[in-house]
Write a protein that holds these residues in place. Structure first.
Motif, mmCIF file in Angstrom:
data_model
loop_
_atom_site.group_PDB
_atom_site.id
_atom_site.type_symbol
_atom_site.label_atom_id
_atom_site.label_comp_id
_atom_site.label_asym_id
_atom_site.label_seq_id
_atom_site.Cartn_x
_atom_site.Cartn_y
_atom_site.Cartn_z
ATOM 1 N N VAL A 1 0.950 -1.459 -0.293
ATOM 2 C CA VAL A 1 -0.213 -0.198 0.285
ATOM 3 C C VAL A 1 0.802 1.193 0.313
ATOM 4 N N ALA B 1 -6.093 -0.019 5.959
ATOM 5 C CA ALA B 1 -6.945 -0.006 5.257
ATOM 6 C C ALA B 1 -7.898 1.078 5.011
ATOM 7 N N PHE C 1 -8.447 4.240 3.419
ATOM 8 C CA PHE C 1 -9.817 4.897 2.931
ATOM 9 C C PHE C 1 -10.602 6.076 3.169
ATOM 10 N N ASN D 1 -2.643 1.535 -7.452
ATOM 11 C CA ASN D 1 -4.531 0.834 -6.620
ATOM 12 C C ASN D 1 -4.029 0.623 -5.078
ATOM 13 N N PRO E 1 -6.596 -0.596 -2.693
ATOM 14 C CA PRO E 1 -6.932 -1.503 -2.876
ATOM 15 C C PRO E 1 -6.968 -2.694 -3.369
ATOM 16 N N VAL F 1 -4.054 -4.001 -1.495
ATOM 17 C CA VAL F 1 -4.265 -5.118 -0.622
ATOM 18 C C VAL F 1 -4.991 -6.799 -1.128
ATOM 19 N N ILE F 2 -5.869 -6.768 -1.968
ATOM 20 C CA ILE F 2 -5.769 -8.110 -2.965
ATOM 21 C C ILE F 2 -4.530 -9.016 -3.330
ATOM 22 N N THR G 1 -7.619 5.346 -4.976
ATOM 23 C CA THR G 1 -8.929 4.502 -5.097
ATOM 24 C C THR G 1 -9.641 3.668 -5.527
ATOM 25 N N THR H 1 -11.479 0.529 -7.270
ATOM 26 C CA THR H 1 -12.501 0.164 -7.263
ATOM 27 C C THR H 1 -13.028 -0.144 -6.203
ATOM 28 N N PHE H 2 -13.108 1.283 -5.183
ATOM 29 C CA PHE H 2 -13.502 1.684 -3.850
ATOM 30 C C PHE H 2 -14.850 3.045 -4.616
#
Length: 299
Positions: free
Chosen positions: A23, A152, A156, A237, A239, A242-243, A296, A298-299
């Motif tokens: 991140v 996270a 956000f 990116n 998120p 994180v994934i 951000t 896909t948030f």
């Protein structure tokens, strides 16, 4: 079946640690279009600051986390102010090479200060395991998961609802346009490097507690895994980082279960190659759509 559940839990926990590094890398890349190779060295610094706090100063765990985060953030601010800001108008490769040089300097300073010998970093948490289905989970596992998820969520909220977060997103979309609209890009860079360094330092401390050992060679592995996780999710990116980190942790854990620990890095880079071949822009990018908004996503 219980052993596979244990491997799944382990993969998710390790993935949470990777996420703190990735991140930070995604934040910096989103704003500066720069891969910060010094992030792994800040991770190393955080681990040793945690060791000093726990072993020498005997600080309680909450205070240890705060001390590590603040100290690592200060290191990040110093790197941005004196190592990278003077290179803003230089050729694009200059800041990248600077981060590599800064990484070596930090690694050597830690080695000179603490010696290359590995050191034990106790977790300060009870050494117990709780039964979850057919597997087990410990207090440190829950702490790492909690730190990862909380970080996270806070990030956000920061990016979505704070003025400085809006400035960070604006600079990530179009740096020149943001400057023309009055955004202080230097302040944005400072904020991003401070946040990224704090996350990296805390992740180094948590890894040291998880494996009960730290050493001066751990920075390179952290940088490589963070870069892999960021690229898998999509560069810049948050998120996606994180994934990608959670996926990387699971792939490594299952690979170790089947083939042994000596092949851990093999599976990480196989995942990277597969993603680059099939989805060159990362899992959250589409060839038929415009790239997601940096940070951000896909948030």
């Amino acid at each position: 079946m219980s052993s596979w559940l244990d491997y799944t839990i382990n993969g998710l926990i390790v993935g949470n640690v990777y996420a703190l590094v990735a991140v930070g890398l995604a934040l910096i890349f989103g704003v500066s279009r720069l891969i910060n190779f010094a992030q792994g060295s800040i991770y190393l610094v955080g681990a040793y600051i945690g060791w000093v706090a726990v072993v020498q100063l005997h600080t309680p765990l909450p205070l240890t986390i705060i001390v590590v985060a603040v100290a690592a953030a200060i290191v990040g601010l110093i790197i941005e102010r004196f190592g990278l800001r003077p290179l803003q108008n230089s050729v694009r490769i200059a800041p990248l090479l600077a981060t590599i040089g800064i990484s070596f300097v930090l690694d050597q300073l830690v080695m000179l200060t603490f010696s290359p010998n590995p050191r034990a970093l106790p977790s300060q948490l009870p050494d117990v395991r709780f039964q979850v289905g057919g597997g087990t989970i410990g207090p440190l596992d829950l702490l790492i998961a909690g730190v990862g998820l909380t970080s996270a969520l806070l990030l956000f909220v920061f990016l979505r609802y704070s003025k400085l977060g809006w400035a960070v997103r604006a600079a990530s979309q179009d740096r020149d346009a943001a400057m023309q609209m009055g955004v202080d890009v230097n302040r944005v860079n400072q904020a991003v490097f401070g946040i990224a360094a704090a996350l990296g330092g805390v992740s180094g401390m948590l890894v040291g507690m998880y494996y009960n050992q730290i050493d001066t060679a751990m920075s390179l592995q952290a940088t490589l895994k963070g870069v892999v996780a960021e690229v898998v999710g999509g560069a810049g990116n948050v998120p996606g980082a994180v994934i990608g980190s959670l996926l990387l942790g699971l792939v490594e854990s299952y690979g170790v279960a089947m083939f042994g620990t000596s092949y851990r890095n093999l599976f990480a880079f196989l995942l990277l190659v597969v993603v680059l071949v099939l989805r060159p822009n990362g899992l959250f990018a589409s060839a038929r759509q415009a790239p997601p908004e940096p940070l951000t996503g896909t948030f």
